[in-house]
Motif scaffolding. Sequence first.
Motif, PDB file in Angstrom:
ATOM      1  N   VAL A  12       0.826  -1.203   0.000  1.00 17.52           N
ATOM      2  CA  VAL A  12       0.000   0.000   0.000  1.00 17.52           C
ATOM      3  C   VAL A  12       0.860   1.251   0.000  1.00 17.52           C
ATOM      4  O   VAL A  12       0.638   2.192  -0.767  1.00 17.52           O
ATOM      5  N   ALA A  13       1.876   1.275   0.849  1.00 20.56           N
ATOM      6  CA  ALA A  13       2.719   2.463   0.969  1.00 20.56           C
ATOM      7  C   ALA A  13       3.443   2.775  -0.328  1.00 20.56           C
ATOM      8  O   ALA A  13       3.578   3.941  -0.726  1.00 20.56           O
ATOM      9  N   ILE A  14       3.910   1.752  -1.033  1.00 19.25           N
ATOM     10  CA  ILE A  14       4.615   1.970  -2.293  1.00 19.25           C
ATOM     11  C   ILE A  14       3.702   2.618  -3.320  1.00 19.25           C
ATOM     12  O   ILE A  14       4.077   3.569  -4.007  1.00 19.25           O
ATOM     13  N   VAL A  15       2.471   2.106  -3.425  1.00 23.16           N
ATOM     14  CA  VAL A  15       1.545   2.648  -4.411  1.00 23.16           C
ATOM     15  C   VAL A  15       1.141   4.066  -4.057  1.00 23.16           C
ATOM     16  O   VAL A  15       1.025   4.939  -4.913  1.00 23.16           O
ATOM     17  N   TRP A 236      -2.117   3.603 -10.606  1.00 23.78           N
ATOM     18  CA  TRP A 236      -0.734   3.444 -10.221  1.00 23.78           C
ATOM     19  C   TRP A 236      -0.464   2.062  -9.630  1.00 23.78           C
ATOM     20  O   TRP A 236       0.605   1.484  -9.823  1.00 23.78           O
ATOM     21  N   GLY A 237      -1.445   1.529  -8.919  1.00 21.85           N
ATOM     22  CA  GLY A 237      -1.282   0.181  -8.384  1.00 21.85           C
ATOM     23  C   GLY A 237      -1.096  -0.833  -9.486  1.00 21.85           C
ATOM     24  O   GLY A 237      -0.225  -1.711  -9.422  1.00 21.85           O
ATOM     25  N   TYR A 238      -1.897  -0.712 -10.524  1.00 22.11           N
ATOM     26  CA  TYR A 238      -1.759  -1.640 -11.642  1.00 22.11           C
ATOM     27  C   TYR A 238      -0.462  -1.402 -12.414  1.00 22.11           C
ATOM     28  O   TYR A 238       0.216  -2.356 -12.818  1.00 22.11           O
ATOM     29  N   ALA A 239      -0.110  -0.135 -12.615  1.00 22.23           N
ATOM     30  CA  ALA A 239       1.105   0.182 -13.371  1.00 22.23           C
ATOM     31  C   ALA A 239       2.336  -0.456 -12.741  1.00 22.23           C
ATOM     32  O   ALA A 239       3.237  -0.943 -13.450  1.00 22.23           O
ATOM     33  N   ILE A 240       2.391  -0.463 -11.415  1.00 22.70           N
ATOM     34  CA  ILE A 240       3.524  -1.087 -10.731  1.00 22.70           C
ATOM     35  C   ILE A 240       3.384  -2.612 -10.734  1.00 22.70           C
ATOM     36  O   ILE A 240       4.336  -3.345 -11.007  1.00 22.70           O
ATOM     37  N   SER A 241       2.175  -3.106 -10.434  1.00 17.77           N
ATOM     38  CA  SER A 241       1.961  -4.550 -10.320  1.00 17.77           C
ATOM     39  C   SER A 241       2.271  -5.284 -11.618  1.00 17.77           C
ATOM     40  O   SER A 241       2.813  -6.394 -11.610  1.00 17.77           O
ATOM     41  N   ARG A 242       1.931  -4.691 -12.748  1.00 18.38           N
ATOM     42  CA  ARG A 242       2.125  -5.379 -14.027  1.00 18.38           C
ATOM     43  C   ARG A 242       3.590  -5.617 -14.343  1.00 18.38           C
ATOM     44  O   ARG A 242       3.922  -6.478 -15.173  1.00 18.38           O
ATOM     45  N   PRO A 249       5.342 -12.611  -4.301  1.00 22.28           N
ATOM     46  CA  PRO A 249       4.278 -13.251  -3.512  1.00 22.28           C
ATOM     47  C   PRO A 249       2.968 -12.480  -3.435  1.00 22.28           C
ATOM     48  O   PRO A 249       1.985 -13.012  -2.955  1.00 22.28           O
ATOM     49  N   PHE A 250       2.958 -11.226  -3.871  1.00 22.64           N
ATOM     50  CA  PHE A 250       1.726 -10.434  -3.776  1.00 22.64           C
ATOM     51  C   PHE A 250       1.760  -9.363  -4.852  1.00 22.64           C
ATOM     52  O   PHE A 250       2.818  -9.035  -5.412  1.00 22.64           O
ATOM     53  N   ASP A 251       0.599  -8.789  -5.165  1.00 21.49           N
ATOM     54  CA  ASP A 251       0.562  -7.692  -6.125  1.00 21.49           C
ATOM     55  C   ASP A 251       0.617  -6.357  -5.378  1.00 21.49           C
ATOM     56  O   ASP A 251       0.721  -6.316  -4.161  1.00 21.49           O
ATOM     57  N   LEU A 252       0.549  -5.247  -6.117  1.00 21.11           N
ATOM     58  CA  LEU A 252       0.558  -3.926  -5.485  1.00 21.11           C
ATOM     59  C   LEU A 252      -0.738  -3.191  -5.766  1.00 21.11           C
ATOM     60  O   LEU A 252      -0.806  -1.974  -5.674  1.00 21.11           O
TER      61      LEU A 252
END
Length: 254
Positions: A12-15, A236-242, A249-252
């Motif tokens: 969460v903090a990263i996003v 932004w969460g998706y942009a990083i996760s992709r 182990p987890f997405d963002l």
Amino acid sequence: MRGARATVGLAVAIVLTASATAATASADLLPSGAWNLNASSGTLARDLSGHHNDGTLENGAKWTTGRFQGGASFDGVGAQIRVPDAAALDAQNVTVSAWVNATAPGPFKYIVAKGANGCTASSYGLYTGANGGLQFYASTALGSSWTLSPEATGSLWNGQWHNIIGSFDGSTVRLFVDGQQVGTGTPDSSPIGYGLVTSNDLLIGNYAGCSGLDFPGKIDEVKVFDRALSGNEIKWGYAISRLLPSWTPFDLIL
């Protein structure tokens, strides 16, 4: 469990750092339910949110390779993960997120459903809709009426992993696919109805009210939030996760 909760909080903090508007987000950033589905054996789908709303694999649901480490596969003939009813999952403002991978699942197949009123509707649901694409809805009056988001086309069912998010902020029902909002949302100011007559459990990969609504495909990283995530948080969460490798182990996605 404290370590798992810290892991989710770090994501969460990263996003939030990446999002220019995240400073206005709710102080309660952690999900009220988070199932990363990374187990490889047994039937326990552990909730990493800290609310201890663990699920159980039922009716042939199996562990498989997910978008991020493990995931769960569903055969479309009854397989599901059942999470018992919990107050933490009954928010009036809600966001539901998942990663999905399927090929032409067909109409009215449920990825996530909270509760059931017979064959009518759940309190909120992510499903393929009447045309086999993707929609999210929130229902009122004990599941007897509901408001559908704009519909994503069936082109996302191409055998690749996609992130899907449905949200309701008390005024608009929205749908996002791979970080992008579908349409402009559907207005609705009615409260979500809980305490449905058939079931109040949350199901992943199925619907509790009647047969034939079970999803054939893979699901990973299911999360429920007791707030509506903003468009920037999702983008932004998706942009990083992709960009993350499959062994992460987890997405963002928030």
